[in-house]
Design an enzyme around this catalytic site. Structure first.
Site, PDB file in Angstrom:
ATOM      1  N   SER A 177       0.588  -1.311   0.069  1.00 47.90           N
ATOM      2  CA  SER A 177       0.062  -0.215  -0.079  1.00 47.90           C
ATOM      3  C   SER A 177       1.031   1.277   0.095  1.00 47.90           C
ATOM      4  O   SER A 177       0.441   2.292  -0.805  1.00 47.90           O
ATOM      5  CB  SER A 177      -0.730  -0.154   1.166  1.00 47.90           C
ATOM      6  OG  SER A 177      -1.540   1.321   1.410  1.00 47.90           O
ATOM      7  N   HIS A 184      -3.888  -5.095   9.647  1.00 49.82           N
ATOM      8  CA  HIS A 184      -4.558  -4.760  10.955  1.00 49.82           C
ATOM      9  C   HIS A 184      -3.764  -4.249  11.892  1.00 49.82           C
ATOM     10  O   HIS A 184      -4.102  -3.913  13.220  1.00 49.82           O
ATOM     11  CB  HIS A 184      -5.791  -5.523  11.266  1.00 49.82           C
ATOM     12  CG  HIS A 184      -6.956  -5.583  10.516  1.00 49.82           C
ATOM     13  ND1 HIS A 184      -7.123  -5.021   9.209  1.00 49.82           N
ATOM     14  CD2 HIS A 184      -8.171  -6.148  10.875  1.00 49.82           C
ATOM     15  CE1 HIS A 184      -8.296  -5.023   8.901  1.00 49.82           C
ATOM     16  NE2 HIS A 184      -8.906  -5.772   9.727  1.00 49.82           N
ATOM     17  N   ASP A 218     -13.715  -3.379   9.794  1.00 52.70           N
ATOM     18  CA  ASP A 218     -13.456  -3.967  11.031  1.00 52.70           C
ATOM     19  C   ASP A 218     -13.059  -2.860  12.088  1.00 52.70           C
ATOM     20  O   ASP A 218     -12.283  -2.811  12.857  1.00 52.70           O
ATOM     21  CB  ASP A 218     -12.127  -4.660  10.800  1.00 52.70           C
ATOM     22  CG  ASP A 218     -12.380  -6.200  10.239  1.00 52.70           C
ATOM     23  OD1 ASP A 218     -13.536  -6.698  10.154  1.00 52.70           O
ATOM     24  OD2 ASP A 218     -11.494  -6.575   9.351  1.00 52.70           O
TER      25      ASP A 218
END
Length: 219
Positions: A132, A152, A178
């Protein structure tokens, strides 16, 4: 094949493809994701591009592609395809079927391509195989929405937010998966970047669907 097929939208065939793809997004949240994406891609000032951070095997990407195809928009989905921390050996979500025999590492790229082929979305979804952070360095245009559902850990979530939220056009959306306000329900990093987005004054909450948050950019 996909380029000559009529638009299917969120057809039963595509729902079956999404159901068969490995992944973790509940169907009610996936449908909400589809509806949110369709709404922002259909706005009069739409730029015709949505971004997903965290592809895995393409389950949620089917819902995004199904929202984009009817309006001629594109979905760019970004993933290094080596899996997040929780997908590695010894962790809860490790799937040995997704390990590449050559490298000995997790490699979800081929399974993602199979999902897009089966969903007939290869002309609508562009897979960007890169971390990313690296992809964000070469990105250079506004998008209708960014959907963050990558690693995460706090570092990964922070990098996704820092690198991509700035590309959401005014009136567009930042979607975060989430998000659990109660620490007992799930990890904190997605919640932390959700709070950062709200506290920045650039985003306001538009809707909540389970652990999915839809934020509209106002500043």
């Amino acid at each position: 094949m996909a380029s000559t097929s009529p638009s299917q939208g969120l057809s039963e065939a595509r729902l079956r493809v999404a159901d068969e793809a490995p992944g973790f997004m509940p169907i009610d949240e996936a449908r909400a994701l589809h509806d949110a994406a369709a709404g922002y891609l259909s706005q009069p000032d739409s730029v015709g591009i949505g971004v997903e951070i965290g592809t895995y095997c393409g389950k949620s990407t089917v819902f995004l592609g199904a929202a984009a195809e009817p309006v001629g928009a594109l979905i760019v989905t970004v993933d290094h395809h080596r899996g997040s921390e929780e997908h590695q050996p010894g962790w809860e979500y490790h799937d040995t079927a997704l390990v590449d025999a050559h490298s000995g590492l997790l490699d979800t790229a081929a399974r993602f391509r199979r999902t897009m082929f089966d969903a007939q979305l290869e002309s609508t979804v562009l897979g960007l195989v890169a971390p990313s952070t690296a992809a964000a360095r070469v990105w250079g245009r506004e998008v209708d929405f960014v959907f963050i559902d990558g690693g995460h850990s706090m570092e990964a979530a922070q990098n996704d937010y820092d690198g991509w939220s700035r590309w959401v056009r005014p009136g567009g959306a930042l979607l975060i998966h989430d998000v659990f306000p109660n620490p007992a329900d799930g990890g904190r990093p997605p919640y932390e970047i959700y709070r950062q987005a709200l506290d920045s004054g650039r985003f306001v909450e538009a809707s909540v669907h389970g652990s999915l948050r839809v934020l509209t950019r106002v500043g």
